[in-house]
Design a protein around this motif. Structure first.
Motif, short mmCIF file in Angstrom:
data_model
loop_
_atom_site.label_atom_id
_atom_site.label_comp_id
_atom_site.label_asym_id
_atom_site.label_seq_id
_atom_site.Cartn_x
_atom_site.Cartn_y
_atom_site.Cartn_z
N ARG A 1 1.51 10.04 3.45
CA ARG A 1 0.32 10.44 2.68
C ARG A 1 -0.47 9.22 2.20
NH1 ARG A 1 3.76 12.13 -1.71
NH2 ARG A 1 3.18 10.80 -3.45
N VAL A 2 0.20 8.12 1.91
CA VAL A 2 -0.54 6.90 1.49
C VAL A 2 -1.35 6.35 2.67
CG1 VAL A 2 -0.29 4.50 0.73
CG2 VAL A 2 1.07 6.30 -0.35
N ILE A 3 -0.74 6.30 3.85
CA ILE A 3 -1.48 5.79 5.02
C ILE A 3 -2.66 6.71 5.34
CG2 ILE A 3 -1.35 5.32 7.51
CD1 ILE A 3 1.54 4.42 7.11
N ALA A 4 -2.42 8.02 5.32
CA ALA A 4 -3.50 8.97 5.63
C ALA A 4 -4.64 8.81 4.62
CB ALA A 4 -2.96 10.40 5.62
N ALA A 5 -4.30 8.61 3.35
CA ALA A 5 -5.35 8.45 2.33
C ALA A 5 -6.15 7.17 2.59
CB ALA A 5 -4.71 8.40 0.94
N GLY A 6 -5.46 6.09 2.95
CA GLY A 6 -6.14 4.82 3.24
C GLY A 6 -7.08 4.96 4.43
N VAL A 7 -6.62 5.65 5.47
CA VAL A 7 -7.44 5.80 6.68
C VAL A 7 -8.65 6.69 6.38
CG1 VAL A 7 -7.44 6.77 9.03
CG2 VAL A 7 -5.53 5.34 8.28
N ALA B 1 -7.83 4.93 -2.93
CA ALA B 1 -7.27 6.14 -2.32
C ALA B 1 -5.75 6.01 -2.16
CB ALA B 1 -7.92 6.37 -0.95
N MET B 2 -5.29 4.82 -1.75
CA MET B 2 -3.83 4.63 -1.58
C MET B 2 -3.13 4.78 -2.92
SD MET B 2 -3.89 1.39 1.04
CE MET B 2 -2.13 1.09 1.14
N GLN B 3 -3.72 4.20 -3.96
CA GLN B 3 -3.05 4.23 -5.26
C GLN B 3 -3.10 5.64 -5.87
OE1 GLN B 3 -4.12 1.08 -8.02
NE2 GLN B 3 -1.92 0.81 -8.40
N ARG B 4 -4.15 6.39 -5.54
CA ARG B 4 -4.18 7.79 -6.01
C ARG B 4 -3.03 8.57 -5.37
NH1 ARG B 4 -9.81 8.09 -6.14
NH2 ARG B 4 -9.85 8.69 -3.96
N ALA B 5 -2.70 8.22 -4.12
CA ALA B 5 -1.62 8.93 -3.42
C ALA B 5 -0.24 8.51 -3.93
CB ALA B 5 -1.73 8.69 -1.92
N LEU B 6 -0.14 7.35 -4.57
CA LEU B 6 1.14 6.89 -5.14
C LEU B 6 0.83 6.08 -6.42
CD1 LEU B 6 4.21 6.75 -4.90
CD2 LEU B 6 3.97 4.71 -3.51
N PRO B 7 0.60 6.79 -7.53
CA PRO B 7 0.11 6.10 -8.73
C PRO B 7 1.12 5.09 -9.31
CG PRO B 7 -0.22 8.49 -8.89
CD PRO B 7 0.65 8.24 -7.70
N SER C 1 10.72 -3.48 6.05
CA SER C 1 11.56 -2.29 5.86
C SER C 1 11.17 -1.54 4.59
CB SER C 1 13.03 -2.72 5.82
OG SER C 1 13.22 -3.68 4.82
N GLY C 2 10.01 -1.88 3.98
CA GLY C 2 9.53 -1.20 2.78
C GLY C 2 10.10 -1.84 1.52
N SER C 3 9.68 -1.39 0.40
CA SER C 3 8.95 -0.16 0.16
C SER C 3 7.43 -0.28 0.23
CB SER C 3 9.31 0.35 -1.25
OG SER C 3 9.05 -0.68 -2.22
N THR C 4 6.89 -1.50 0.40
CA THR C 4 5.44 -1.70 0.39
C THR C 4 4.77 -1.04 1.60
OG1 THR C 4 5.58 -3.72 -0.88
CG2 THR C 4 3.65 -3.51 0.53
N ILE C 5 3.57 -0.52 1.35
CA ILE C 5 2.75 0.07 2.41
C ILE C 5 1.45 -0.74 2.49
CG2 ILE C 5 1.57 2.18 3.17
CD1 ILE C 5 3.61 3.68 1.21
N VAL C 6 1.05 -1.10 3.72
CA VAL C 6 -0.14 -1.94 3.91
C VAL C 6 -1.17 -1.20 4.75
CG1 VAL C 6 -0.99 -4.06 5.01
CG2 VAL C 6 1.15 -4.11 3.73
N CYS C 7 -2.43 -1.23 4.35
CA CYS C 7 -3.53 -0.76 5.20
C CYS C 7 -4.42 -1.95 5.53
CB CYS C 7 -4.35 0.32 4.49
SG CYS C 7 -3.63 1.96 4.61
N LEU C 8 -4.98 -1.91 6.74
CA LEU C 8 -5.88 -2.98 7.18
C LEU C 8 -7.31 -2.48 7.07
CD1 LEU C 8 -5.38 -5.06 10.41
CD2 LEU C 8 -7.59 -4.06 9.89
#
Ligand code: HSE
Length: 300
Positions: free
Chosen positions: A237-243, A273-279, A255-262
């Motif tokens: 859901r974080v990746i989808a929100a970023g995209v 958007a990413m932070q809204r998906a994982l506050p 191996s996580g837990s960080t999620i990165v969008c380009l």
């Protein structure tokens, strides 16, 4: 006369980039400083503040680095203190252990005058870690693809445009790489291997050519992310929100837990958007580091 203290600034890294498991990585403008001082007694001591739990793991790592360094360089062992400070969070998939390992090896190389240089430091770090995807970008900077070869690991490195932004969402919880690796299967269906090979080729070609527009849709993964999602349930859901907010794509960092969008355009809405998906998380928006670790002048 050899130096008695060496300070090395080492970038944190984001590895895998989707299907490039253990192969692809990018150095980020998020840094740790590793200061090593030669002392007149035996052994290694971590002298910066560190939690008791983190100290046990870090102590074992620096002791292994020390033995490997003196063995490889055939140098008479000396004792050293190490201090680690900086912005790379621990156990979040941003290569914090690698910053310590690479920084310590580079500092020992400078103090002992052993001439390993970047190539030697990288090869030794790779031997100790068992995969080169963090050590390569931490050493050389930019985007790196690495593969095992008879002489060690071979690295192809490409610069990353300073306009590209990496939107780095760091959850409040840790993931240990060893735990996350245990979740992976020992074999994969042929269709998943072909899916991954195509993506690794396309991602590498995009960074080599600088045509990052062709990356859209290339970060989806069947190699490690689906098996690790139970540890980071918010990942899809974080990746989808970023995209949806304009990112080209996103991945689980290492191996996580960080999620990165380009993001090649406006990174701010992507981060929101990413932070809204994982506050319950921290956000960093950074460019790629261009040159990997570097020795700094010790502060008086
Ligand atoms: N490539 C490794 C993994 C981690 O995903 O297990 C690198 O940090």
């Amino acid at each position: 006369m050899t130096t008695q203290t060496a300070v090395v600034r080492v970038p944190g890294t984001t590895a895998n980039l989707g299907s490039g498991f253990d192969v692809l990585g990018i150095a980020l403008k998020l840094y740790n400083r590793v200061a090593v001082t030669r002392v007149p007694r035996r052994g290694v001591r971590i002298v910066s503040p560190i939690s008791d739990e983190a100290r046990a793991g870090a102590t074992q790592m620096v002791e292994e680095a020390s033995s490997a360094f003196f063995r490889k360089t055939r140098t008479r062992a000396f004792g050293w203190d190490v201090s680690i400070t900086g912005d790379v969070p621990v156990a979040r998939g941003l290569g914090s252990s690698t910053t310590v390992l690479v920084g310590a090896l580079a500092a020992l190389d400078a103090i002992a005058g052993t001439g390993l240089g970047k190539e030697g430091v990288f090869q030794l770090a790779n031997e100790l870690e068992g995969h080169p995807d963090n050590a390569a970008p931490a050493t050389f900077g930019g985007f790196t693809a690495s593969a095992p070869a008879p002489e060690g690991a071979r690295v192809a490195r490409f610069p990353v445009s300073s306009k590209v932004r990496f939107v780095v969402l760091v959850p409040g919880f840790e993931v240990r790489t060893s735990d996350a690796r245990r979740l992976l299967p020992s074999a994969y269906p042929k269709a998943d291997v072909v899916h991954a090979l195509g993506r690794v080729a396309m991602i590498t070609a995009a960074f080599a050519s600088g045509d990052l527009g062709s990356l859209a849709g290339m970060f989806d993964d069947r190699v490690h992310q689906p098996c690790r999602t139970p540890l980071i349930p918010a990942l899809p859901r974080v990746i989808a929100a970023g995209v949806r907010a304009g990112a080209v794509g996103g991945w689980l960092s290492g191996s996580g837990s960080t999620i990165v969008c380009l993001a090649t355009a406006d990174a701010e809405p992507v981060g929101r958007a990413m932070q809204r998906a994982l506050p319950e998380s921290r956000l960093h928006v950074v460019a790629a580091d261009a040159s990997g670790y570097r020795l700094e002048r010790p502060r008086p």
